[in-house]
Design a protein around this motif. Structure first.
Motif, PDB file in Angstrom:
ATOM      1  N   ILE A  54       0.754  -1.068   0.003  1.00  0.00           N
ATOM      2  CA  ILE A  54       0.038  -0.147  -0.043  1.00  0.00           C
ATOM      3  C   ILE A  54       0.833   1.366   0.148  1.00  0.00           C
ATOM      4  N   ILE A  55       1.895   1.169   0.901  1.00  0.00           N
ATOM      5  CA  ILE A  55       2.863   2.322   0.802  1.00  0.00           C
ATOM      6  C   ILE A  55       3.399   2.758  -0.638  1.00  0.00           C
ATOM      7  N   SER A  56       4.120   1.619  -1.101  1.00  0.00           N
ATOM      8  CA  SER A  56       4.574   1.647  -2.509  1.00  0.00           C
ATOM      9  C   SER A  56       3.536   2.269  -3.400  1.00  0.00           C
ATOM     10  N   ASP A  57       2.193   1.941  -3.143  1.00  0.00           N
ATOM     11  CA  ASP A  57       1.256   2.438  -4.310  1.00  0.00           C
ATOM     12  C   ASP A  57       1.359   4.220  -4.348  1.00  0.00           C
ATOM     13  N   TYR A  58       1.885   4.864  -3.076  1.00  0.00           N
ATOM     14  CA  TYR A  58       1.832   6.385  -3.208  1.00  0.00           C
ATOM     15  C   TYR A  58       3.093   6.834  -3.524  1.00  0.00           C
ATOM     16  N   SER A  59       4.058   5.807  -3.961  1.00  0.00           N
ATOM     17  CA  SER A  59       5.455   6.582  -4.312  1.00  0.00           C
ATOM     18  C   SER A  59       5.474   7.448  -5.483  1.00  0.00           C
ATOM     19  N   ASP A  60       4.318   7.370  -6.312  1.00  0.00           N
ATOM     20  CA  ASP A  60       4.337   8.626  -7.520  1.00  0.00           C
ATOM     21  C   ASP A  60       3.673   9.782  -6.991  1.00  0.00           C
ATOM     22  N   ARG A  61       3.180   9.923  -5.730  1.00  0.00           N
ATOM     23  CA  ARG A  61       2.627  11.099  -5.303  1.00  0.00           C
ATOM     24  C   ARG A  61       3.556  11.946  -4.349  1.00  0.00           C
ATOM     25  N   ILE A  62       4.324  10.840  -3.611  1.00  0.00           N
ATOM     26  CA  ILE A  62       5.023  11.620  -2.419  1.00  0.00           C
ATOM     27  C   ILE A  62       6.418  10.837  -2.574  1.00  0.00           C
ATOM     28  N   GLU A  63       7.668  11.551  -2.107  1.00  0.00           N
ATOM     29  CA  GLU A  63       8.766  10.883  -2.048  1.00  0.00           C
ATOM     30  C   GLU A  63       8.635  10.029  -0.610  1.00  0.00           C
ATOM     31  N   ILE A  64       9.133   8.693  -1.060  1.00  0.00           N
ATOM     32  CA  ILE A  64       9.093   7.957   0.228  1.00  0.00           C
ATOM     33  C   ILE A  64      10.419   7.035   0.470  1.00  0.00           C
ATOM     34  N   ARG A  65      10.823   7.288   1.846  1.00  0.00           N
ATOM     35  CA  ARG A  65      12.122   6.376   1.880  1.00  0.00           C
ATOM     36  C   ARG A  65      11.962   5.344   2.994  1.00  0.00           C
ATOM     37  N   ILE A  66      12.193   4.183   2.709  1.00  0.00           N
ATOM     38  CA  ILE A  66      11.913   2.962   3.628  1.00  0.00           C
ATOM     39  C   ILE A  66      13.165   2.239   4.233  1.00  0.00           C
ATOM     40  N   GLN A  67      12.908   1.814   5.375  1.00  0.00           N
ATOM     41  CA  GLN A  67      13.736   1.269   5.905  1.00  0.00           C
ATOM     42  C   GLN A  67      13.095   0.031   6.575  1.00  0.00           C
ATOM     43  N   GLU A  68      13.222  -1.197   6.004  1.00  0.00           N
ATOM     44  CA  GLU A  68      12.566  -2.124   6.504  1.00  0.00           C
ATOM     45  C   GLU A  68      13.210  -3.132   7.519  1.00  0.00           C
ATOM     46  N   ASN A  69      12.817  -3.183   8.776  1.00  0.00           N
ATOM     47  CA  ASN A  69      13.419  -4.001   9.850  1.00  0.00           C
ATOM     48  C   ASN A  69      13.433  -5.465   9.730  1.00  0.00           C
ATOM     49  N   ALA A  70      14.150  -6.309  10.003  1.00  0.00           N
ATOM     50  CA  ALA A  70      14.134  -7.898  10.010  1.00  0.00           C
ATOM     51  C   ALA A  70      13.203  -8.516  10.963  1.00  0.00           C
ATOM     52  N   GLU A  71      12.887  -7.450  11.894  1.00  0.00           N
ATOM     53  CA  GLU A  71      12.041  -8.221  13.297  1.00  0.00           C
ATOM     54  C   GLU A  71      11.418  -6.920  13.460  1.00  0.00           C
ATOM     55  N   ASN A  72      10.385  -7.179  14.458  1.00  0.00           N
ATOM     56  CA  ASN A  72       9.704  -5.947  15.087  1.00  0.00           C
ATOM     57  C   ASN A  72      10.464  -5.349  16.206  1.00  0.00           C
ATOM     58  N   ARG A  73      10.918  -4.119  16.111  1.00  0.00           N
ATOM     59  CA  ARG A  73      11.802  -3.637  17.133  1.00  0.00           C
ATOM     60  C   ARG A  73      10.949  -2.738  17.990  1.00  0.00           C
ATOM     61  N   GLY A  74       9.771  -2.453  17.625  1.00  0.00           N
ATOM     62  CA  GLY A  74       8.947  -1.490  18.661  1.00  0.00           C
ATOM     63  C   GLY A  74       8.861  -0.166  18.001  1.00  0.00           C
ATOM     64  N   VAL A  75       7.874   0.662  18.387  1.00  0.00           N
ATOM     65  CA  VAL A  75       7.868   1.904  17.979  1.00  0.00           C
ATOM     66  C   VAL A  75       9.102   2.751  18.643  1.00  0.00           C
ATOM     67  N   ALA A  76       9.482   2.677  19.772  1.00  0.00           N
ATOM     68  CA  ALA A  76      10.682   3.730  20.320  1.00  0.00           C
ATOM     69  C   ALA A  76      11.873   3.395  19.338  1.00  0.00           C
ATOM     70  N   ALA A  77      12.081   2.069  18.967  1.00  0.00           N
ATOM     71  CA  ALA A  77      13.427   1.721  18.274  1.00  0.00           C
ATOM     72  C   ALA A  77      13.065   2.136  16.984  1.00  0.00           C
ATOM     73  N   GLY A  78      11.841   2.187  16.380  1.00  0.00           N
ATOM     74  CA  GLY A  78      11.669   2.783  15.170  1.00  0.00           C
ATOM     75  C   GLY A  78      11.840   4.047  14.668  1.00  0.00           C
ATOM     76  N   TRP A  79      11.874   4.954  15.933  1.00  0.00           N
ATOM     77  CA  TRP A  79      12.137   6.257  15.775  1.00  0.00           C
ATOM     78  C   TRP A  79      13.331   6.718  15.451  1.00  0.00           C
ATOM     79  N   VAL A  80      14.467   5.827  16.018  1.00  0.00           N
ATOM     80  CA  VAL A  80      15.913   6.136  16.035  1.00  0.00           C
ATOM     81  C   VAL A  80      16.570   6.153  14.496  1.00  0.00           C
ATOM     82  N   PRO A  81      16.063   5.056  13.770  1.00  0.00           N
ATOM     83  CA  PRO A  81      16.660   5.457  12.193  1.00  0.00           C
ATOM     84  C   PRO A  81      15.787   6.446  11.308  1.00  0.00           C
ATOM     85  N   GLY A  82      14.428   6.281  11.857  1.00  0.00           N
ATOM     86  CA  GLY A  82      13.638   7.468  11.148  1.00  0.00           C
ATOM     87  C   GLY A  82      14.037   8.766  11.326  1.00  0.00           C
TER      88      GLY A  82
END
Length: 82
Positions: A54-82
């Motif tokens: 779904i996110i990739s469907d919007y790549s023609d409308r907005i610039e999207i940069r993605i980091q895909e983690n190999a495991e669920n690290r939780g929200v707090a850990a997700g903010w660090v690379p973001g």
């Protein structure tokens, strides 16, 4: 002659199996882009549903940069690379 400045905004979101809500989130962002250059930073915590498609469907409308983690690290850990 005038000077026209484009506002630049970066938005960070952390996702995990968010297919039920991500489309509304993206539509809301896209509906409010008048005069704004948006970069969406997505940190995905190993979603197993259609979130990333779904996110990739919007790549023609907005610039999207993605980091895909190999495991669920939780929200707090997700903010660090973001």
């Amino acid at each position: 002659m005038g000077i026209y400045l484009t506002k630049r905004i970066g938005v960070v979101t952390v996702t995990f199996n968010s297919e039920d809500v991500i489309r509304d989130f993206l539509e809301s962002l896209c509906a409010n882009l008048s005069g704004i250059e948006l970069i969406l930073y997505v940190v995905d915590n190993n979603s197993k549903d259609e979130t990333m498609r779904i996110i990739s469907d919007y790549s023609d409308r907005i610039e999207i940069r993605i980091q895909e983690n190999a495991e669920n690290r939780g929200v707090a850990a997700g903010w660090v690379p973001g």
